[in-house]
Design a protein around this motif. Structure first.
Motif, PDB file in Angstrom:
ATOM      1  N   TRP A 248       0.818  -1.209   0.000  1.00 60.88           N
ATOM      2  CA  TRP A 248       0.000   0.000   0.000  1.00 60.88           C
ATOM      3  C   TRP A 248       0.861   1.273   0.000  1.00 60.88           C
ATOM      4  O   TRP A 248       0.319   2.364   0.048  1.00 60.88           O
ATOM      5  CB  TRP A 248      -0.927  -0.001   1.231  1.00 60.88           C
ATOM      6  CG  TRP A 248      -1.597  -1.315   1.401  1.00 60.88           C
ATOM      7  CD1 TRP A 248      -1.335  -2.264   2.324  1.00 60.88           C
ATOM      8  CD2 TRP A 248      -2.637  -1.845   0.580  1.00 60.88           C
ATOM      9  NE1 TRP A 248      -2.138  -3.362   2.155  1.00 60.88           N
ATOM     10  CE2 TRP A 248      -2.952  -3.130   1.084  1.00 60.88           C
ATOM     11  CE3 TRP A 248      -3.333  -1.381  -0.528  1.00 60.88           C
ATOM     12  CZ2 TRP A 248      -3.930  -3.935   0.516  1.00 60.88           C
ATOM     13  CZ3 TRP A 248      -4.312  -2.187  -1.091  1.00 60.88           C
ATOM     14  CH2 TRP A 248      -4.605  -3.442  -0.563  1.00 60.88           C
ATOM     15  N   SER A 249       2.182   1.089  -0.025  1.00 62.44           N
ATOM     16  CA  SER A 249       3.063   2.256  -0.004  1.00 62.44           C
ATOM     17  C   SER A 249       3.303   2.750  -1.425  1.00 62.44           C
ATOM     18  O   SER A 249       3.511   1.958  -2.340  1.00 62.44           O
ATOM     19  CB  SER A 249       4.409   1.888   0.642  1.00 62.44           C
ATOM     20  OG  SER A 249       4.212   1.457   1.959  1.00 62.44           O
ATOM     21  N   GLU A 250       3.281   4.061  -1.573  1.00 65.29           N
ATOM     22  CA  GLU A 250       3.553   4.656  -2.872  1.00 65.29           C
ATOM     23  C   GLU A 250       4.972   5.220  -2.872  1.00 65.29           C
ATOM     24  O   GLU A 250       5.344   5.986  -1.984  1.00 65.29           O
ATOM     25  CB  GLU A 250       2.541   5.768  -3.178  1.00 65.29           C
ATOM     26  CG  GLU A 250       1.122   5.253  -3.384  1.00 65.29           C
ATOM     27  CD  GLU A 250       0.173   6.362  -3.819  1.00 65.29           C
ATOM     28  OE1 GLU A 250       0.651   7.508  -3.988  1.00 65.29           O
ATOM     29  OE2 GLU A 250      -1.021   6.082  -3.975  1.00 65.29           O
ATOM     30  N   VAL A 251       5.752   4.827  -3.867  1.00 71.36           N
ATOM     31  CA  VAL A 251       7.133   5.284  -3.990  1.00 71.36           C
ATOM     32  C   VAL A 251       7.243   6.091  -5.281  1.00 71.36           C
ATOM     33  O   VAL A 251       6.873   5.599  -6.355  1.00 71.36           O
ATOM     34  CB  VAL A 251       8.124   4.098  -4.010  1.00 71.36           C
ATOM     35  CG1 VAL A 251       9.552   4.599  -4.174  1.00 71.36           C
ATOM     36  CG2 VAL A 251       7.975   3.276  -2.734  1.00 71.36           C
ATOM     37  N   ASP A 371      11.233  -3.316  -9.137  1.00 69.45           N
ATOM     38  CA  ASP A 371      11.936  -3.967  -8.023  1.00 69.45           C
ATOM     39  C   ASP A 371      12.458  -2.943  -7.029  1.00 69.45           C
ATOM     40  O   ASP A 371      12.400  -3.159  -5.808  1.00 69.45           O
ATOM     41  CB  ASP A 371      13.100  -4.807  -8.565  1.00 69.45           C
ATOM     42  CG  ASP A 371      12.625  -6.018  -9.341  1.00 69.45           C
ATOM     43  OD1 ASP A 371      11.478  -6.449  -9.101  1.00 69.45           O
ATOM     44  OD2 ASP A 371      13.385  -6.519 -10.194  1.00 69.45           O
ATOM     45  N   ILE A 372      12.977  -1.838  -7.532  1.00 69.65           N
ATOM     46  CA  ILE A 372      13.527  -0.808  -6.645  1.00 69.65           C
ATOM     47  C   ILE A 372      12.422  -0.196  -5.794  1.00 69.65           C
ATOM     48  O   ILE A 372      12.580   0.017  -4.586  1.00 69.65           O
ATOM     49  CB  ILE A 372      14.253   0.274  -7.470  1.00 69.65           C
ATOM     50  CG1 ILE A 372      15.496  -0.318  -8.135  1.00 69.65           C
ATOM     51  CG2 ILE A 372      14.631   1.460  -6.592  1.00 69.65           C
ATOM     52  CD1 ILE A 372      16.188   0.620  -9.099  1.00 69.65           C
ATOM     53  N   LYS A 373      11.284   0.081  -6.416  1.00 66.19           N
ATOM     54  CA  LYS A 373      10.173   0.661  -5.660  1.00 66.19           C
ATOM     55  C   LYS A 373       9.656  -0.303  -4.599  1.00 66.19           C
ATOM     56  O   LYS A 373       9.319   0.102  -3.479  1.00 66.19           O
ATOM     57  CB  LYS A 373       9.042   1.052  -6.617  1.00 66.19           C
ATOM     58  CG  LYS A 373       9.363   2.278  -7.462  1.00 66.19           C
ATOM     59  CD  LYS A 373       8.173   2.674  -8.338  1.00 66.19           C
ATOM     60  CE  LYS A 373       8.485   3.932  -9.134  1.00 66.19           C
ATOM     61  NZ  LYS A 373       7.344   4.384  -9.961  1.00 66.19           N
ATOM     62  N   ARG A 374       9.595  -1.580  -4.951  1.00 68.66           N
ATOM     63  CA  ARG A 374       9.148  -2.570  -3.958  1.00 68.66           C
ATOM     64  C   ARG A 374      10.127  -2.639  -2.781  1.00 68.66           C
ATOM     65  O   ARG A 374       9.718  -2.790  -1.630  1.00 68.66           O
ATOM     66  CB  ARG A 374       8.997  -3.945  -4.614  1.00 68.66           C
ATOM     67  CG  ARG A 374       7.680  -4.116  -5.363  1.00 68.66           C
ATOM     68  CD  ARG A 374       7.456  -5.551  -5.800  1.00 68.66           C
ATOM     69  NE  ARG A 374       8.371  -5.943  -6.861  1.00 68.66           N
ATOM     70  CZ  ARG A 374       8.128  -5.757  -8.148  1.00 68.66           C
ATOM     71  NH1 ARG A 374       6.995  -5.176  -8.531  1.00 68.66           N
ATOM     72  NH2 ARG A 374       8.991  -6.152  -9.061  1.00 68.66           N
ATOM     73  N   GLU A 375      11.412  -2.552  -3.085  1.00 70.62           N
ATOM     74  CA  GLU A 375      12.411  -2.604  -2.015  1.00 70.62           C
ATOM     75  C   GLU A 375      12.286  -1.388  -1.099  1.00 70.62           C
ATOM     76  O   GLU A 375      12.354  -1.508   0.126  1.00 70.62           O
ATOM     77  CB  GLU A 375      13.814  -2.655  -2.621  1.00 70.62           C
ATOM     78  CG  GLU A 375      14.909  -2.767  -1.572  1.00 70.62           C
ATOM     79  CD  GLU A 375      16.299  -2.797  -2.178  1.00 70.62           C
ATOM     80  OE1 GLU A 375      17.266  -2.598  -1.421  1.00 70.62           O
ATOM     81  OE2 GLU A 375      16.412  -2.997  -3.402  1.00 70.62           O
ATOM     82  N   ILE A 376      12.131  -0.201  -1.705  1.00 67.38           N
ATOM     83  CA  ILE A 376      11.977   1.010  -0.898  1.00 67.38           C
ATOM     84  C   ILE A 376      10.714   0.915  -0.051  1.00 67.38           C
ATOM     85  O   ILE A 376      10.706   1.248   1.138  1.00 67.38           O
ATOM     86  CB  ILE A 376      11.925   2.256  -1.810  1.00 67.38           C
ATOM     87  CG1 ILE A 376      13.269   2.463  -2.509  1.00 67.38           C
ATOM     88  CG2 ILE A 376      11.565   3.502  -0.993  1.00 67.38           C
ATOM     89  CD1 ILE A 376      13.266   3.567  -3.545  1.00 67.38           C
ATOM     90  N   ALA A 377       9.631   0.434  -0.670  1.00 68.98           N
ATOM     91  CA  ALA A 377       8.369   0.291   0.061  1.00 68.98           C
ATOM     92  C   ALA A 377       8.528  -0.677   1.235  1.00 68.98           C
ATOM     93  O   ALA A 377       8.017  -0.431   2.330  1.00 68.98           O
ATOM     94  CB  ALA A 377       7.276  -0.200  -0.883  1.00 68.98           C
ATOM     95  N   ASP A 379      11.340  -1.384   2.861  1.00 65.83           N
ATOM     96  CA  ASP A 379      12.168  -0.750   3.893  1.00 65.83           C
ATOM     97  C   ASP A 379      11.347   0.217   4.734  1.00 65.83           C
ATOM     98  O   ASP A 379      11.459   0.253   5.959  1.00 65.83           O
ATOM     99  CB  ASP A 379      13.341  -0.006   3.244  1.00 65.83           C
ATOM    100  CG  ASP A 379      14.407  -0.947   2.719  1.00 65.83           C
ATOM    101  OD1 ASP A 379      14.431  -2.105   3.187  1.00 65.83           O
ATOM    102  OD2 ASP A 379      15.205  -0.547   1.856  1.00 65.83           O
ATOM    103  N   ARG A 380      10.533   1.005   4.052  1.00 67.25           N
ATOM    104  CA  ARG A 380       9.681   1.932   4.790  1.00 67.25           C
ATOM    105  C   ARG A 380       8.659   1.167   5.636  1.00 67.25           C
ATOM    106  O   ARG A 380       8.306   1.593   6.750  1.00 67.25           O
ATOM    107  CB  ARG A 380       8.956   2.855   3.814  1.00 67.25           C
ATOM    108  CG  ARG A 380       9.877   3.829   3.086  1.00 67.25           C
ATOM    109  CD  ARG A 380       9.108   4.620   2.042  1.00 67.25           C
ATOM    110  NE  ARG A 380       9.979   5.561   1.343  1.00 67.25           N
ATOM    111  CZ  ARG A 380       9.592   6.303   0.307  1.00 67.25           C
ATOM    112  NH1 ARG A 380       8.345   6.195  -0.153  1.00 67.25           N
ATOM    113  NH2 ARG A 380      10.438   7.147  -0.267  1.00 67.25           N
ATOM    114  N   ALA A 381       8.198   0.058   5.090  1.00 63.40           N
ATOM    115  CA  ALA A 381       7.173  -0.721   5.788  1.00 63.40           C
ATOM    116  C   ALA A 381       7.707  -1.345   7.069  1.00 63.40           C
ATOM    117  O   ALA A 381       6.947  -1.559   8.017  1.00 63.40           O
ATOM    118  CB  ALA A 381       6.630  -1.808   4.870  1.00 63.40           C
ATOM    119  N   ARG A 382       9.017  -1.633   7.120  1.00 67.11           N
ATOM    120  CA  ARG A 382       9.573  -2.252   8.332  1.00 67.11           C
ATOM    121  C   ARG A 382       9.394  -1.345   9.534  1.00 67.11           C
ATOM    122  O   ARG A 382       9.124  -1.809  10.645  1.00 67.11           O
ATOM    123  CB  ARG A 382      11.050  -2.585   8.109  1.00 67.11           C
ATOM    124  CG  ARG A 382      11.268  -3.756   7.180  1.00 67.11           C
ATOM    125  CD  ARG A 382      12.723  -4.177   7.114  1.00 67.11           C
ATOM    126  NE  ARG A 382      12.890  -5.259   6.137  1.00 67.11           N
ATOM    127  CZ  ARG A 382      13.229  -5.068   4.880  1.00 67.11           C
ATOM    128  NH1 ARG A 382      13.477  -3.842   4.437  1.00 67.11           N
ATOM    129  NH2 ARG A 382      13.341  -6.094   4.058  1.00 67.11           N
TER     130      ARG A 382
END
Length: 632
Positions: A248-251, A371-377, A379-382
Motif C-alpha cells: 500500500w506504499s507509494e514510492v 523492483d527498486i520501488k518494492r524494495e523502498i516500500a 524498507d519503509r514498511a519495516r
C-alpha cells in the motif's frame, strides 16, 4: 500469558489474587533454589557431562542457532512444535552432550591448540577467501555474523572443534571397509533388470453395474469412518509484514531513481579486465622492470625470475572494485595490450598490463524500477510494522479481538468460515486466502475459542489470529456423501476384479503361457523396460513395479497394484545383468569414501557413548523442556 496476567490484575480482586500467587511463587523459588544447591544441579543447567555443565543459556543459543540454520534451508521459520516433531530437539541435545564429552576427554589428555594454529586454520578455510584466493577479513566477518557468531565466540568454537578432531581423527585412522562389502554393495547398486509388462485397468475390469440401495448402504456402514466429516474451525487473522504493508506504499520515481543512481554500478554488469600484475618494493625497481617488459620480456618470465608462478602474475578477469583503488584506476584506464607506468598502491609499486577487456552492461532504470520501488516500500514498511506491532499488542492486551483490533488500526483481517487440519474447506479444496508459507491453520488447531494467542513470526512481520468457532468432527449421513460413497464402492469393485484377473494371468504365465497371448486376449498391449537399476525411474513404470522386479528371479512373474488398486501391472523379468566391479572406477571410489565415513562415524559414536558413560552424564529434563518449548 503476560497480557492475561495484566488484565487479571486490573481490578482490586485481581490485584489481591495476583499478590497471593506471586507470594507463593517467591517462596517456591526460594525453596527450590536451596534444594538445587544441595543437589548440585541447578535449574540453569540443562545437562552435566563430567565436570562440564551445559548451561540453559548456552543450550538455548545452540538450539536457536540450529533452528535458524534449518529455517534458512526450508525458506520459512521452523516452529518449536515442528522441531520436536522432527526430533531436532533431541538431536541437538545429543550432539551438545557428545561435544562436551569430547571436550572433557581433551582436557584429560592434555591436548592443546596454539593461537597461531587456530589462526592458520581460519585463514586457510576456503569459505573465507576472496577473489584473489587470499583470506578476506570482511568476508570472514560477514559470514560468521550471518550465522550468529561474534569473532571471539567463533575462534573459541574452532579451538574446541580442532581438539575434538584430534581425538576423532585418531579413532578413525586406518579404518577401511572390507573388499567383500564394497563388492556386494556395488553389485547391489549397479545390478540392472529388464521386464515386459501389461497394464490392467478399468477397461479390463469389465462392466460394473450400479450398486443396489441395500449394497450401497451396507458398504457405507462398513466404511463410515472414511466419510466422516473432519473437525472444522472458523478463524480470523491479520498479517502485518513489510511485504503486506509495502503493497500500500507509494514510492515516487524521484526516490526510486535516487536509489538507482546510488547502486547503478552494482545493478549493472561491471566491466571486467584480464590483468597481469607485478609488485615491486620501490618505484626505481618498478621502472627498471617496465623497461624490460617494454623491450619484449613477458610478465610470466619476469615473474619466474622473482620466484612467482603464472597464477601469481595473472589476476584473471577482475572488476575494478576488486583491485586496490590506485591500481584499479590505472588498469581500467589502459588500452588492451599496453603496459602501465609504475603505480603506487597500498601494497607497493605495481606494473600492470591489460590482456583482454570485457565491456560491462549499464543498468536500465526502466527495467528495474518496479523492483527498486518494492524494495523502498518494504524498507519503509519495516518501520511501520514495528509501530503497528506495538499498537496491535496494546489492543490485544486491552481485550480486543483480532477483527476489532484490525479495524481500529485500519488493517484488513481475513476470516475463514471453516477449515480442517489439512487446510481444506468443506468442499475439499484448499483454502485460497492463506498466504503461502503461513502455518496459521496448525496453530489454530492447537488452541481454543477465546484464547489470547501469541503472534506468529512471518516474513519479517507478525500474524495475530483468533479461533472464532469449532465445528466438531462427526459422522456424515449416506445422503450427504452418496456420490463419494458410490465412487469409492466402484473403485473397490474395479480393484477386486483386476486382482482376480491378474492372479489368473500370473498362474497361466507360470504354467508356460506367453505374456503377449494373455495381453491379446484381454485387449491390452505388452510394454517393456530395459536396463534399469533399483533407484531408477523408467518412463511409464511405477516405483512399486521396479521394487517388485528386483524381488523376482529371472523369468519369474509377478503382479503389483498401482494407483490405489485401480490399475494392476503383471510383469515378467526377462533379463538380469550382474555388473563386474571395477575398483578403479569413480563410482567405486565414491562408495568406498562413503563407507569410510560411515565406519568412522560408527566408531566415533561408540567411543563417545563409552565416554559419556564413564564420565557420567545427567540431563535436567525440566530445563531441556523449557528451552525447546515442550512445557508450553
Amino acid at each position: 500469558m503476560l497480557r492475561g496476567m495484566r488484565k487479571a490484575s486490573s481490578n482490586w480482586l485481581g490485584k489481591t489474587i495476583m499478590a497471593v500467587v506471586m507470594g507463593v511463587l517467591i517462596v517456591s523459588f526460594g525453596i527450590w533454589g536451596i534444594a538445587d544447591i544441595f543437589k548440585g544441579f541447578g535449574q540453569s543447567t540443562v545437562a552435566k557431562v563430567g565436570r562440564t555443565e551445559i548451561s540453559l543459556n548456552e543450550f538455548r543459543q545452540i538450539y536457536t542457532d540450529r533452528l535458524q540454520q534449518i529455517s534458512r534451508q526450508f525458506g520459512r521459520p521452523l516452529t518449536p512444535d515442528q522441531a520436536r516433531a522432527f526430533g531436532l530437539d533431541r538431536q541437538v541435545l545429543q550432539q551438545t552432550i557428545a561435544e562436551a564429552a569430547l571436550d572433557e576427554e581433551a582436557r584429560r589428555l592434555g591436548l592443546g591448540q596454539s593461537d597461531e594454529q587456530i589462526r592458520q586454520v581460519i585463514m586457510n578455510d576456503p569459505n573465507f577467501k576472496g577473489v584473489g584466493g587470499n583470506f578476506d577479513a570482511n568476508r570472514f566477518q560477514a559470514m560468521i555474523r550471518n550465522f550468529g557468531y561474534t569473532e571471539q565466540r567463533y575462534v573459541a568454537e574452532q579451538r574446541k572443534v580442532s581438539l575434538r578432531r584430534q581425538i576423532t581423527g585418531t579413532i578413525g585412522a586406518g579404518l577401511e571397509p572390507p573388499k567383500a562389502m564394497i563388492d556386494v554393495l556395488t553389485r547391489f547398486q549397479k545390478e540392472q533388470r529388464s521386464i515386459e509388462f501389461v497394464r490392467l485397468d478399468a477397461a479390463q475390469a469389465g462392466t460394473i453395474d450400479a450398486p443396489s440401495p441395500e449394497a450401497l448402504a451396507a458398504y457405507f456402514e462398513d466404511h463410515k469412518v472414511q466419510f466422516r466429516a473432519p473437525e472444522y474451525r472458523k478463524i480470523a487473522f491479520v498479517v502485518i509484514s513489510p511485504e503486506e504493508i509495502g503493497k500500500w506504499s507509494e514510492v515516487s520515481d524521484e526516490d526510486a531513481k535516487k536509489l538507482f543512481e546510488q547502486r547503478k554500478d552494482r545493478l549493472g554488469t561491471p566491466e571486467k579486465r584480464q590483468i597481469q600484475q607485478l609488485v615491486f618494493p620501490s618505484v626505481a625497481e618498478a621502472q627498471a622492470a617496465r623497461e624490460r617488459l617494454v623491450g619484449g620480456m613477458s610478465f610470466e618470465d619476469l615473474g619466474k625470475e622473482r620466484g612467482l608462478s603464472a597464477s601469481d602474475v595473472d589476476l584473471g578477469l577482475v572488476t575494478k572494485s576488486s583491485l586496490d583503488s590506485a591500481v584499479g584506476n590505472a588498469a581500467f584506464a589502459l588500452p588492451a595490450g599496453e603496459i602501465s607506468q609504475p603505480i603506487q598502491g597500498a601494497l607497493g609499486t605495481s606494473i600492470v598490463k591489460v590482456d583482454k577487456i570485457e565491456p560491462g552492461n549499464e543498468a536500465d532504470y526502466a527495467k528495474l524500477a518496479g523492483d527498486i520501488k518494492r524494495e523502498i516500500a518494504a524498507d519503509r514498511a519495516r518501520v511501520k510494522v514495528a509501530d503497528l506491532r506495538d499498537k496491535m499488542e496494546d489492543e490485544r492486551g486491552g481485550g480486543s479481538s483480532v477483527i476489532d483490533a484490525a479495524q481500529k488500526l485500519g488493517l484488513t483481517a481475513v476470516t475463514i468460515d471453516a477449515v480442517d487440519r489439512s487446510g481444506r474447506a468443506p468442499n475439499g479444496q484448499p483454502v485460497a486466502n492463506i498466504p503461502q508459507g503461513l502455518d496459521v491453520v496448525s496453530q489454530a488447531f492447537n488452541t481454543d475459542v477465546g484464547v489470547d494467542n501469541d503472534a506468529i513470526s512471518f516474513k519479517g512481520g507478525y500474524v495475530w489470529y483468533d479461533v472464532l468457532a469449532i465445528t466438531p468432527s462427526r459422522d456424515r449421513s449416506l445422503d450427504e456423501v452418496r456420490d463419494q460413497v458410490e465412487a469409492r464402492w466402484r473403485q473397490d469393485q474395479i480393484a477386486t476384479k483386476l486382482k482376480v484377473k491378474a492372479t489368473e494371468m500370473v498362474k497361466k504365465l507360470e504354467a508356460g503361457g506367453k505374456l503377449a497371448d494373455e495381453a491379446a486376449s484381454i485387449g491390452a498391449k505388452v510394454e517393456t523396460a530395459t536396463g534399469f537399476k533399483r533407484d531408477d525411474s523408467p518412463a511409464g513404470v511405477p516405483g512399486t513395479v521396479v521394487a517388485a522386479a528386483f524381488r523376482t528371479a529371472k523369468d519369474g512373474v509377478g503382479q503389483t497394484p498401482v494407483s490405489g488398486g485401480s490399475e494392476v501391472i503383471v510383469f515378467r523379468v526377462t533379463d538380469i545383468i550382474d555388473p563386474a566391479v571395477d575398483a578403479a572406477s569413480e563410482a567405486v571410489k565414491k562408495l568406498k569414501d562413503s563407507l569410510d565415513r560411515a565406519l568412522t562415524e560408527e566408531q566415533v559414536a561408540s567411543y563417545v557413548n563409552k565416554l559419556e558413560t564413564d564420565i557420567g552424564t545427567t540431563i535436567n529434563q525440566a530445563a531441556f523442556a523449557q528451552v525447546t518449548g515442550a512445557n508450553q
